[in-house]
Design a protein around this motif. Structure first.
Motif, PDB file in Angstrom:
ATOM      1  N   LEU A 410       0.810  -1.173  -0.142  1.00 29.68           N
ATOM      2  CA  LEU A 410      -0.137  -0.123  -0.173  1.00 29.68           C
ATOM      3  C   LEU A 410       1.059   1.332   0.197  1.00 29.68           C
ATOM      4  O   LEU A 410       1.806   1.334   0.823  1.00 29.68           O
ATOM      5  N   ARG A 411       0.722   2.133  -1.108  1.00 26.23           N
ATOM      6  CA  ARG A 411       1.438   3.248  -1.002  1.00 26.23           C
ATOM      7  C   ARG A 411       0.525   4.668  -1.222  1.00 26.23           C
ATOM      8  O   ARG A 411      -0.217   4.678  -2.007  1.00 26.23           O
ATOM      9  N   VAL A 421      -2.046  10.290  -4.786  1.00 21.72           N
ATOM     10  CA  VAL A 421      -2.390   8.478  -5.076  1.00 21.72           C
ATOM     11  C   VAL A 421      -2.244   7.491  -3.916  1.00 21.72           C
ATOM     12  O   VAL A 421      -1.054   7.748  -3.217  1.00 21.72           O
ATOM     13  N   LEU A 422      -3.309   6.888  -3.959  1.00 19.20           N
ATOM     14  CA  LEU A 422      -3.258   5.768  -2.891  1.00 19.20           C
ATOM     15  C   LEU A 422      -3.401   4.386  -3.938  1.00 19.20           C
ATOM     16  O   LEU A 422      -4.395   4.296  -4.484  1.00 19.20           O
ATOM     17  N   SER A 423      -2.186   3.835  -3.836  1.00 16.56           N
ATOM     18  CA  SER A 423      -2.261   2.671  -4.715  1.00 16.56           C
ATOM     19  C   SER A 423      -1.885   1.326  -3.851  1.00 16.56           C
ATOM     20  O   SER A 423      -1.313   1.219  -2.699  1.00 16.56           O
ATOM     21  N   TRP A 424      -2.534   0.140  -4.244  1.00 17.28           N
ATOM     22  CA  TRP A 424      -2.582  -1.249  -3.920  1.00 17.28           C
ATOM     23  C   TRP A 424      -2.138  -1.816  -4.899  1.00 17.28           C
ATOM     24  O   TRP A 424      -2.293  -2.071  -5.834  1.00 17.28           O
ATOM     25  N   LYS A 425      -0.918  -2.657  -4.576  1.00 19.05           N
ATOM     26  CA  LYS A 425      -0.409  -3.341  -5.777  1.00 19.05           C
ATOM     27  C   LYS A 425       0.047  -4.883  -4.879  1.00 19.05           C
ATOM     28  O   LYS A 425       0.847  -4.841  -4.021  1.00 19.05           O
ATOM     29  N   GLN A 454      -5.537   3.699  -6.925  1.00 19.69           N
ATOM     30  CA  GLN A 454      -5.323   2.695  -8.153  1.00 19.69           C
ATOM     31  C   GLN A 454      -5.034   1.306  -7.528  1.00 19.69           C
ATOM     32  O   GLN A 454      -4.501   1.224  -6.380  1.00 19.69           O
ATOM     33  N   GLU A 455      -5.492   0.401  -7.982  1.00 21.82           N
ATOM     34  CA  GLU A 455      -5.067  -0.987  -7.700  1.00 21.82           C
ATOM     35  C   GLU A 455      -4.484  -1.763  -8.809  1.00 21.82           C
ATOM     36  O   GLU A 455      -4.835  -1.799  -9.803  1.00 21.82           O
ATOM     37  N   PHE A 456      -3.328  -2.513  -8.568  1.00 17.85           N
ATOM     38  CA  PHE A 456      -2.624  -3.542  -9.534  1.00 17.85           C
ATOM     39  C   PHE A 456      -2.646  -4.735  -8.944  1.00 17.85           C
ATOM     40  O   PHE A 456      -2.243  -4.884  -7.711  1.00 17.85           O
ATOM     41  N   LEU A 457      -3.065  -5.714 -10.070  1.00 16.55           N
ATOM     42  CA  LEU A 457      -2.989  -7.266  -9.452  1.00 16.55           C
ATOM     43  C   LEU A 457      -2.215  -7.957 -10.695  1.00 16.55           C
ATOM     44  O   LEU A 457      -2.549  -8.010 -11.547  1.00 16.55           O
ATOM     45  N   ASP A 458      -1.307  -8.748 -10.098  1.00 17.01           N
ATOM     46  CA  ASP A 458      -0.384  -9.573 -10.871  1.00 17.01           C
ATOM     47  C   ASP A 458      -0.421 -10.842 -10.422  1.00 17.01           C
ATOM     48  O   ASP A 458       0.602 -11.132  -9.417  1.00 17.01           O
TER      49      ASP A 458
END
Length: 508
Positions: A410-411, A421-425, A454-458
């Motif tokens: 979480l950034r 920006v609040l991002s979850w990767k 923003q959310e990122f999934l891999d």
């Protein structure tokens, strides 16, 4: 007119940028630039700046160091003290059965401690004469040349620069130490691991047989106000006792940055003792001029399988988390990975605390894993937002986790005027709950900014170590770049061959 004069005049006629390009080419070719210092005063200035900016020191070069740098001390920005301990044989590393469970030779231990004590005394005496002139980084490494000649052929030792030399395939043919056809097919002995992870100045019967005697010795050394940054990188597998570091750092009154990359202890009892000492070390930093603290406790999930009573992942200690939280109150930058848990840091926060200087905060949490209850994760991330409201200068907050098979981050990132920006990767599915997003919107609003989520999934990416997770999550400031490269290189060498990982864990 002599030919030398003509050549000098020709060089002087070249534009300065062309002369600089020539020097760059000569330097990149591995050529010693000292012989070109007589070309012109400009070349001499440039070459001296390059030659003195980064100094590599050994025990035997310290006596001449002061005289060598007397005229150019202001040019020195980085000193790497590389101490080589005594070499050892296969009886000591445990490859030969007669000594698999034996102890290290006492005479070698005594000689090694003399090397360390002599080097530290001579270096501090020399540097105490230096006047503070800008930033000066001190980087200390301790190893034996034998460390990479037995089981650990993937170990490399060098200064804090990239790129780094790698091990050649010809060095990886050694069946006695588990290397077959370039593949490490069997685990090192427990004795071999204990050897390279031995304490510095901490063995039974050592020169400092008690802490009081060691404290008195450090107090005999002069203060070194010229040093502003200290590096103890993870290539130091030999472990400085936290109490020793407390004494050492007390001799550096102007220390502004401390980069500390210790390895975990390899037993629960040893970790408990270390954690207690960590609290004292970190508490000692609260009254200092420290602005930046980077803590990275390294580990290896394969090494843990070689010890009889060692968990794959160690459990963080609440009191260490509390000590780090308290120490962070006067910092501008804090990164603490694996040595504490973000949950403990947040639980330690008191209502009256405020971080008036902190602009970046990076922490790890074992809660960030796919087996954990999602509500617990969301509650922790909401608590992080509440704490962030106490940090008016905060630009970046990161909470992450990484190990074999998983990575998550979480950034919170302030990217400019009016934009945050609040991002979850992550490598696994997880949804930020509305109450978490609302809490972070309040943080952005306090900074007069709009929050973008923003959310990122891999789920397909291969994470074979925490170093892979760092690469995937782009967390390049949690440890030194050369340290990250060394972890990646070690895991890459051990992964070669389809069964390397499985063989490794079942041959102890």
């Amino acid at each position: 007119m002599s030919s030398t004069t003509v050549k000098s005049a020709s060089r002087a006629a070249l534009p300065p940028e062309i002369q600089l390009l020539i020097l760059e080419l000569l330097s990149s070719d591995g050529c010693s630039l000292a012989q070109f210092a007589t070309v012109s005063r400009q070349w001499q200035t440039i070459i001296e700046r390059r030659n003195f900016e980064r100094i590599n020191l050994t025990l035997w070069r310290i006596p001449d160091f002061g005289h060598m740098t007397r005229r150019n001390r202001a040019l020195v920005k980085y000193i790497w003290l590389s101490l080589e301990l005594s070499e050892y044989d296969c009886f000591t590393c445990g490859a030969r059965n007669m000594n698999r469970n034996g102890n290290l030779l006492p005479n070698r231990c005594g000689a090694d401690e003399c090397i360390i004590v002599t080097a530290m005394r001579d270096l501090f005496l020399t540097l105490s004469a230096w006047e503070p002139q800008g930033d000066l980084k001190l980087d200390i490494s301790i190893h034996s040349p034998s460390d990479s000649q037995h089981w650990f052929k993937y170990l490399t030792f060098g200064p804090d620069t990239l790129p780094h030399s790698q091990v050649t395939p010809s060095q990886r043919v050694d069946p006695e130490h588990g290397w077959n056809a370039g593949i490490l097919s069997s685990a090192p002995t427990e004795l071999a691991l204990r050897n390279v992870f031995a304490e510095v100045l901490g063995r039974p019967g050592a020169i400092f047989f008690n802490k009081e005697l060691e404290c008195e010795w450090w107090q005999t050394l002069p203060e070194v106000p010229a040093v502003t940054s200290m590096l103890l990188r993870l290539q130091n597998r030999r472990r400085w006792r936290p109490s020793t570091l407390t004494y050492m750092l007390s001799r550096l009154p102007r220390l502004e940055e401390f980069h500390y990359e210790p390895w975990r202890a390899w037993s629960k009892g040893g970790q408990n003792v270390t954690d207690l000492a960590y609290c004292s070390l970190i508490d000692s930093l609260t009254s200092r001029t420290l602005k930046k603290l980077v803590l990275f406790e390294n580990f290896d999930e394969q090494y843990s399988s070689c010890f009889a009573h060692c968990d794959d992942m160690r459990a963080p200690n609440f009191w260490v988390g509390q000590a780090v939280a308290k120490a962070s109150l006067e910092l501008e930058h804090l990164s603490a990975s694996f040595i504490i848990d973000a949950g403990h840091f947040l639980d330690a926060v008191k209502s009256e605390w405020n971080w008036s200087h902190l602009s970046s905060l990076t922490l790890t949490s074992q809660l960030l894993n796919p087996q954990e209850n999602p509500d617990r994760i969301n509650n922790m991330l909401e608590a992080a937002a509440s704490t962030a409201l106490k940090m008016p200068k905060l630009k970046t907050l990161e909470i992450w986790n990484g190990r074999v098979g998983l990575a998550a981050l979480l950034r919170y990132q302030l990217e400019g005027i009016g934009r945050t920006v609040l991002s979850w990767k992550a490598t696994w599915k997880f949804a930020l709950q509305p109450h978490v997003i609302k809490a972070w919107e309040a943080v952005a609003h306090a900074n007069h900014s709009h929050l973008l989520v923003q959310e990122f999934l891999d789920e397909t990416i291969s994470v074979n170590s925490h170093a892979d997770a760092i690469n995937y999550l782009e967390l390049f400031k949690v440890l030194r770049p050369i340290s990250l490269q060394q972890i990646l290189a070690a895991h890459e060498m051990r992964r070669e061959g389809p069964l390397a990982e499985r063989r490794w864990r079942h041959t102890t």
